[in-house]
Design a protein around this motif. Structure first.
Motif, PDB file in Angstrom:
ATOM      1  N   ILE A  16      29.433  40.274  37.462  1.00 14.52           N
ATOM      2  CA  ILE A  16      29.861  41.654  37.721  1.00 14.52           C
ATOM      3  C   ILE A  16      30.960  41.674  38.793  1.00 14.52           C
ATOM      4  CG2 ILE A  16      29.108  43.866  38.692  1.00 14.52           C
ATOM      5  CD1 ILE A  16      26.398  43.364  37.300  1.00 14.52           C
ATOM      6  N   ARG A  17      30.782  40.865  39.838  1.00 13.51           N
ATOM      7  CA  ARG A  17      31.792  40.821  40.909  1.00 13.51           C
ATOM      8  C   ARG A  17      33.134  40.333  40.367  1.00 13.51           C
ATOM      9  NH1 ARG A  17      33.870  36.968  43.821  1.00 13.51           N
ATOM     10  NH2 ARG A  17      32.373  35.392  43.071  1.00 13.51           N
ATOM     11  N   ARG A  18      33.110  39.313  39.536  1.00 12.02           N
ATOM     12  CA  ARG A  18      34.368  38.781  38.986  1.00 12.02           C
ATOM     13  C   ARG A  18      35.033  39.781  38.051  1.00 12.02           C
ATOM     14  NH1 ARG A  18      34.970  33.456  40.231  1.00 12.02           N
ATOM     15  NH2 ARG A  18      33.089  32.383  41.018  1.00 12.02           N
ATOM     16  N   LEU A  19      34.234  40.508  37.292  1.00 12.34           N
ATOM     17  CA  LEU A  19      34.796  41.541  36.408  1.00 12.34           C
ATOM     18  C   LEU A  19      35.473  42.640  37.224  1.00 12.34           C
ATOM     19  CD1 LEU A  19      31.923  41.867  33.771  1.00 12.34           C
ATOM     20  CD2 LEU A  19      34.238  41.011  33.337  1.00 12.34           C
ATOM     21  N   ARG A  20      34.827  43.082  38.286  1.00  9.98           N
ATOM     22  CA  ARG A  20      35.400  44.143  39.116  1.00  9.98           C
ATOM     23  C   ARG A  20      36.651  43.654  39.848  1.00  9.98           C
ATOM     24  NH1 ARG A  20      30.812  47.364  42.312  1.00  9.98           N
ATOM     25  NH2 ARG A  20      32.595  48.756  42.563  1.00  9.98           N
ATOM     26  N   ASP A  21      36.635  42.397  40.281  1.00 10.71           N
ATOM     27  CA  ASP A  21      37.831  41.840  40.925  1.00 10.71           C
ATOM     28  C   ASP A  21      39.010  41.791  39.950  1.00 10.71           C
ATOM     29  OD1 ASP A  21      36.442  41.536  43.266  1.00 10.71           O
ATOM     30  OD2 ASP A  21      36.068  39.383  43.013  1.00 10.71           O
ATOM     31  N   ALA A  22      38.691  41.680  38.642  1.00  3.23           N
ATOM     32  CA  ALA A  22      39.744  41.642  37.622  1.00  3.23           C
ATOM     33  C   ALA A  22      40.147  43.037  37.167  1.00  3.23           C
ATOM     34  CB  ALA A  22      39.265  40.823  36.426  1.00  3.23           C
ATOM     35  N   GLY A  23      39.599  44.068  37.807  1.00  2.00           N
ATOM     36  CA  GLY A  23      39.982  45.443  37.484  1.00  2.00           C
ATOM     37  C   GLY A  23      39.194  46.064  36.355  1.00  2.00           C
ATOM     38  N   ILE A  24      38.090  45.428  35.956  1.00  2.00           N
ATOM     39  CA  ILE A  24      37.233  45.967  34.894  1.00  2.00           C
ATOM     40  C   ILE A  24      36.021  46.603  35.555  1.00  2.00           C
ATOM     41  CG2 ILE A  24      35.871  45.390  32.846  1.00  2.00           C
ATOM     42  CD1 ILE A  24      37.751  43.019  32.395  1.00  2.00           C
ATOM     43  N   ASP A  30      41.165  37.135  25.597  1.00  2.00           N
ATOM     44  CA  ASP A  30      42.141  36.455  26.463  1.00  2.00           C
ATOM     45  C   ASP A  30      42.049  36.970  27.895  1.00  2.00           C
ATOM     46  OD1 ASP A  30      42.954  35.069  24.277  1.00  2.00           O
ATOM     47  OD2 ASP A  30      44.777  36.240  23.922  1.00  2.00           O
ATOM     48  N   THR A  31      41.825  38.276  28.044  1.00  2.00           N
ATOM     49  CA  THR A  31      41.706  38.872  29.376  1.00  2.00           C
ATOM     50  C   THR A  31      40.489  38.318  30.104  1.00  2.00           C
ATOM     51  OG1 THR A  31      42.752  40.916  28.576  1.00  2.00           O
ATOM     52  CG2 THR A  31      41.514  41.048  30.645  1.00  2.00           C
ATOM     53  N   LEU A  32      39.365  38.238  29.388  1.00  2.00           N
ATOM     54  CA  LEU A  32      38.139  37.723  30.003  1.00  2.00           C
ATOM     55  C   LEU A  32      38.248  36.228  30.270  1.00  2.00           C
ATOM     56  CD1 LEU A  32      35.466  39.625  27.857  1.00  2.00           C
ATOM     57  CD2 LEU A  32      36.294  40.213  30.138  1.00  2.00           C
ATOM     58  N   ASP A  33      38.908  35.507  29.378  1.00  2.00           N
ATOM     59  CA  ASP A  33      39.043  34.060  29.533  1.00  2.00           C
ATOM     60  C   ASP A  33      39.896  33.698  30.741  1.00  2.00           C
ATOM     61  OD1 ASP A  33      38.439  31.440  28.541  1.00  2.00           O
ATOM     62  OD2 ASP A  33      40.518  31.282  27.882  1.00  2.00           O
ATOM     63  N   ALA A  34      40.774  34.626  31.144  1.00  2.00           N
ATOM     64  CA  ALA A  34      41.646  34.371  32.293  1.00  2.00           C
ATOM     65  C   ALA A  34      40.901  34.494  33.623  1.00  2.00           C
ATOM     66  CB  ALA A  34      42.825  35.341  32.271  1.00  2.00           C
ATOM     67  N   ILE A  35      39.683  35.047  33.602  1.00  2.00           N
ATOM     68  CA  ILE A  35      38.888  35.190  34.826  1.00  2.00           C
ATOM     69  C   ILE A  35      38.253  33.841  35.163  1.00  2.00           C
ATOM     70  CG2 ILE A  35      36.922  36.383  35.876  1.00  2.00           C
ATOM     71  CD1 ILE A  35      37.446  38.711  33.967  1.00  2.00           C
ATOM     72  N   ASP A  36      38.303  33.469  36.436  1.00  2.00           N
ATOM     73  CA  ASP A  36      37.749  32.183  36.865  1.00  2.00           C
ATOM     74  C   ASP A  36      36.283  32.043  36.455  1.00  2.00           C
ATOM     75  OD1 ASP A  36      40.120  31.429  37.981  1.00  2.00           O
ATOM     76  OD2 ASP A  36      39.589  32.036  40.029  1.00  2.00           O
ATOM     77  N   TYR A  37      35.935  30.846  35.941  1.00  2.00           N
ATOM     78  CA  TYR A  37      34.577  30.480  35.554  1.00  2.00           C
ATOM     79  C   TYR A  37      34.074  31.255  34.333  1.00  2.00           C
ATOM     80  CZ  TYR A  37      34.604  28.211  40.103  1.00  2.00           C
ATOM     81  OH  TYR A  37      34.936  27.425  41.182  1.00  2.00           O
ATOM     82  N   PHE A  38      34.983  31.942  33.626  1.00  2.00           N
ATOM     83  CA  PHE A  38      34.604  32.617  32.382  1.00  2.00           C
ATOM     84  C   PHE A  38      35.106  31.787  31.208  1.00  2.00           C
ATOM     85  CE2 PHE A  38      33.734  37.383  33.280  1.00  2.00           C
ATOM     86  CZ  PHE A  38      32.882  37.029  34.311  1.00  2.00           C
ATOM     87  N   GLY A  39      34.169  31.245  30.416  1.00  2.00           N
ATOM     88  CA  GLY A  39      34.525  30.490  29.226  1.00  2.00           C
ATOM     89  C   GLY A  39      33.921  31.135  27.996  1.00  2.00           C
TER      90      GLY A  39
END
Length: 438
Positions: free
Chosen positions: A392-400, A412-421
């Protein structure tokens, strides 16, 4: 639908295409915009089926009804096969209007070379004025299993999926494996999701007796059924204000059933006058959709005059809400599995349900779940497989920040977030689908 698609692929005369309509733009559009999204989704599914089966044919990306019709006709001729389109999740309980457009498309695409199939929820679906369900389709009624009529279904599921729970050694002398399977199936009124979740609670149990089953039912009522109402409320659209009246109606049913026990067995079915059911039609649809009850008979004569449907109540909430039957006994198990006890009747006059009030519905405003923050998708009783705080923290940091933004985000947007595969993206998609659909 998925199993039908799997079996059809073995045929040499049929080219089946499975299409899940769990696609957010379809919930947010109508008319020509809906048709465009639908045709793109369908053509993409056809392309994917051709690619998966390594058939070297092209299918155009269609965005209008005529193009998709011409494409399906040409494909059928090239394959020399009949095309079967399997539309899954066609209905959404909180968004009925676009279904009129869907069934127009269903009717138009159906021909001597293209067959359309759709899974729908009875009572939740508006077919529109052009589509007649009995003339334009063949209706197959798939009801939740009644163990009193089909006593082999749930034991077969147990043997296939939980072989340990099908052995006599794990049970006490007062419970047999078949009784256990059928009791769990009856407890959740045939709802397979509820049945699997109930079975999971016995994964690490070394010995199962009636007290263990009793504990399972009470826990299911507390941490599955009631949280399920909270989970489903924001996905109901204009019907969201009806969740609380639906809860009141169900509690009134339980309250009036619990004191009518016969030989220690509380009635597990109710016979309700058809006018009462008509007055509370959407409340009963919501309760049946969630598995709180299930319609067993369409119409039965009442002792006081009139007729009405018979509903089976789930045993988890029946035990939890009934002081006289909060302790499971062998007599109760036998009585409920036999299904021989007369249902409790709710008459038109003096009904205990008269205190339930149905509020006025607001104008169409879409699903409120889309505006909820992503923090609402964290692990909880409503979302046992929800998102971790780190995700949740990483999603919010990415503006989601909202569920709607997350549902619309590309891979592609989610894959660009660190540690998201791929694995985490798949988990996110599954949680989002649970939040919006069911």
């Amino acid at each position: 639908m998925i199993e039908s698609h799997r079996r059809m692929k073995a045929s040499q005369d049929i080219f089946p295409v499975y299409v899940s309509l769990r696609y957010l733009p379809l919930l947010q559009s109508d008319g020509a915009e809906y048709i465009e999204h639908f045709c793109i989704l369908l053509s993409t599914a056809v392309q994917g089926e051709l690619f998966t089966r390594e058939i070297g044919l092209d299918f155009p990306r269609a965005s209008d009804q005529l193009s998709i019709q011409l494409g399906l006709t040409k494909l059928s001729q090239l394959l020399q096969r009949r095309i079967v389109l399997l539309f899954d999740d066609a209905a959404h309980i909180g968004r009925e209007k676009p279904l009129e457009v869907f069934f127009d498309l269903f009717r138009t695409l159906s021909s001597n070379i293209t067959s359309c199939k759709a899974s729908i929820y009875p009572g939740v679906t508006k077919f529109g004025v052009r589509f007649d369900v009995f003339n334009d389709a063949t209706v197959i009624d798939i009801s939740r299993s009644d163990v009193a009529a089909v006593s082999t279904f749930f034991p077969e599921v147990i043997r296939a999926r939980y072989p340990k729970l099908a052995t006599k050694e794990i049970f006490s002398d007062r419970v047999s494996p078949n009784q256990f399977a059928n009791l769990l199936g009856r407890a959740v009124v045939g709802n397979m999701r509820g049945f699997i979740l109930a079975c999971n609670r016995f994964d690490n149990v070394e010995k199962i007796g009636i007290p263990d089953i009793n504990k399972c039912f009470l826990n299911m009522a507390t941490d599955y059924y009631w949280p399920l109402m909270e989970e489903v409320a924001p996905k109901l659209g204009v019907y969201e204000p009806l969740v609380e009246p639906a809860r009141e109606l169900f509690e009134a049913l339980i309250l009036n059933v619990k004191d009518r026990s016969n030989r220690g067995v509380t009635p597990d079915r109710v016979l309700i006058h058809r006018q009462i059911v008509s007055n509370f039609a959407k409340l009963f649809e919501i309760l049946e959709y969630l598995g709180f009850l299930a319609r067993r008979e369409a119409s039965r004569a009442m002792k006081s005059g009139g007729r009405g449907p018979v509903f089976a109540l789930n045993l988890c909430n029946l035990i939890e809400g009934s002081a006289s039957s909060s302790r499971l006994t062998s007599e109760m198990i036998d009585g409920w599995l036999d299904g021989l006890a007369d249902p409790t009747e709710f008459h038109l006059t003096g009904s205990a349900l008269q205190s339930v009030r149905v509020p006025m519905l607001p104008p169409e405003h879409g699903l409120s779940i889309l505006d909820r923050p992503v923090t609402g998708l964290a692990k909880s009783p409503a979302y046992p497989y929800g998102l971790t705080q780190d995700m949740i923290r990483r999603l919010r940091d990415a503006g989601i920040n909202t569920v709607g933004e997350l549902a619309s985000a590309q891979d592609d947007t989610l894959d660009a977030i660190d540690y998201f595969g791929p694995a985490k993206i798949q988990r996110i998609r599954a949680v989002v689908q649970q939040a919006i659909w069911m």
